[in-house]
Design a protein around this motif. Structure first.
Motif, mmCIF file in Angstrom:
data_model
loop_
_atom_site.group_PDB
_atom_site.id
_atom_site.type_symbol
_atom_site.label_atom_id
_atom_site.label_comp_id
_atom_site.label_asym_id
_atom_site.label_seq_id
_atom_site.Cartn_x
_atom_site.Cartn_y
_atom_site.Cartn_z
ATOM 1 N N UNK A 105 16.450 -4.420 3.289
ATOM 2 C CA UNK A 105 17.765 -4.908 2.871
ATOM 3 C C UNK A 105 18.711 -4.937 4.058
ATOM 4 N N UNK A 106 19.808 -5.646 3.869
ATOM 5 C CA UNK A 106 20.858 -5.692 4.880
ATOM 6 C C UNK A 106 22.208 -5.659 4.168
ATOM 7 N N UNK A 125 15.290 -10.925 4.051
ATOM 8 C CA UNK A 125 14.065 -11.731 4.063
ATOM 9 C C UNK A 125 13.479 -11.855 5.455
ATOM 10 N N UNK A 126 14.271 -11.564 6.484
ATOM 11 C CA UNK A 126 13.779 -11.658 7.854
ATOM 12 C C UNK A 126 13.035 -10.397 8.281
ATOM 13 N N UNK A 127 13.192 -9.327 7.526
ATOM 14 C CA UNK A 127 12.524 -8.069 7.893
ATOM 15 C C UNK A 127 11.029 -8.209 7.688
ATOM 16 N N UNK A 128 10.244 -7.664 8.600
ATOM 17 C CA UNK A 128 8.789 -7.755 8.425
ATOM 18 C C UNK A 128 8.352 -6.907 7.239
ATOM 19 N N UNK A 129 7.368 -7.390 6.488
ATOM 20 C CA UNK A 129 6.869 -6.589 5.369
ATOM 21 C C UNK A 129 6.166 -5.348 5.910
ATOM 22 N N UNK A 130 6.128 -4.300 5.110
ATOM 23 C CA UNK A 130 5.413 -3.111 5.582
ATOM 24 C C UNK A 130 3.974 -3.481 5.871
ATOM 25 N N UNK A 131 3.484 -3.040 7.007
ATOM 26 C CA UNK A 131 2.125 -3.383 7.401
ATOM 27 C C UNK A 131 1.284 -2.147 7.596
ATOM 28 N N UNK A 132 0.098 -2.331 8.164
ATOM 29 C CA UNK A 132 -0.770 -1.183 8.409
ATOM 30 C C UNK A 132 -0.179 -0.293 9.494
ATOM 31 N N UNK A 133 -0.690 0.890 9.576
ATOM 32 C CA UNK A 133 -0.235 1.830 10.597
ATOM 33 C C UNK A 133 -0.462 1.220 11.969
ATOM 34 N N UNK A 134 0.432 1.507 12.930
ATOM 35 C CA UNK A 134 0.257 0.933 14.263
ATOM 36 C C UNK A 134 -1.016 1.437 14.921
ATOM 37 N N UNK A 135 -1.574 0.581 15.756
ATOM 38 C CA UNK A 135 -2.781 0.956 16.492
ATOM 39 C C UNK A 135 -2.414 1.970 17.557
ATOM 40 N N UNK A 136 -3.351 2.863 17.915
ATOM 41 C CA UNK A 136 -3.044 3.825 18.969
ATOM 42 C C UNK A 136 -2.818 3.106 20.287
ATOM 43 N N UNK A 137 -1.928 3.645 21.095
ATOM 44 C CA UNK A 137 -1.654 3.034 22.396
ATOM 45 C C UNK A 137 -2.766 3.404 23.367
ATOM 46 N N UNK A 138 -2.738 2.765 24.538
ATOM 47 C CA UNK A 138 -3.763 3.036 25.545
ATOM 48 C C UNK A 138 -3.689 4.481 26.012
#
Length: 161
Positions: A105-106, A125-138
């Motif tokens: 929301x805004x 509506x511009x906010x990204x939908x909740x997605x999968x957990x972020x991938x581990x960094x290098x």
């Protein structure tokens, strides 16, 4: 007399434990809510004039900060806005109210009507939908995955007699 003084201090401390800290000059402020379809409106009906507000959406919280301490019950408003908001509470500073927002929301706008302060919140509506957990960094060590152990091949079934 000293005994009464200690009793008053103990009762005050017990009240702080049960009810939490409340600023001595906090105003009891009725809070209303309305679902307008495309936006939600929250209204704080201040008993005094001229209370200023600053509001923002931070993550999944609507943060509303007043320049005067506030004391309020949010249940009536939250019942009407259950599709928009989860729990709400006055923060320990006594001036900030935090509402949990259920969906991205805004802040659409805010304003004043007499002593009442209103906030309008709409879907972002511009906010990204909740997605999968972020991938581990290098930099994050990842354990190698071992292939499953293979079992020896099973012998063929015996021929029918």
């Amino acid at each position: 007399m000293a005994r009464r003084g200690r009793r008053a201090v103990l009762l005050g401390a017990a009240a702080m434990v049960v009810f939490g800290p409340v600023a001595a000059d906090a105003h009891a402020v009725p809070v209303r809510g309305a679902d307008r379809g495309t936006f939600a409106r929250i209204v704080f009906d201040w008993p005094v004039a001229g209370v200023n507000v600053n509001a923002s959406v931070v993550g999944n919280h609507l943060l509303v900060t007043f320049d005067a301490p506030v004391e309020a019950s949010f249940q009536p408003a939250l019942q009407r806005l259950s599709a928009w908001f989860g729990p709400a509470a006055v923060e320990p500073d006594g001036h900030t109210v935090s509402f949990v927002i259920k969906h991205p929301a805004k802040l659409l706008g805010n304003g004043r009507n007499g002593n009442s302060v209103y906030l309008d919140v709409t879907e972002d509506k511009a906010a990204p939908p909740p997605g999968p957990a972020p991938l581990p960094s290098a930099a994050t060590p990842v354990a190698p995955v071992k292939p499953p152990a293979r079992s020896p091949a099973a012998p063929p079934p015996p021929a029918p007699a």
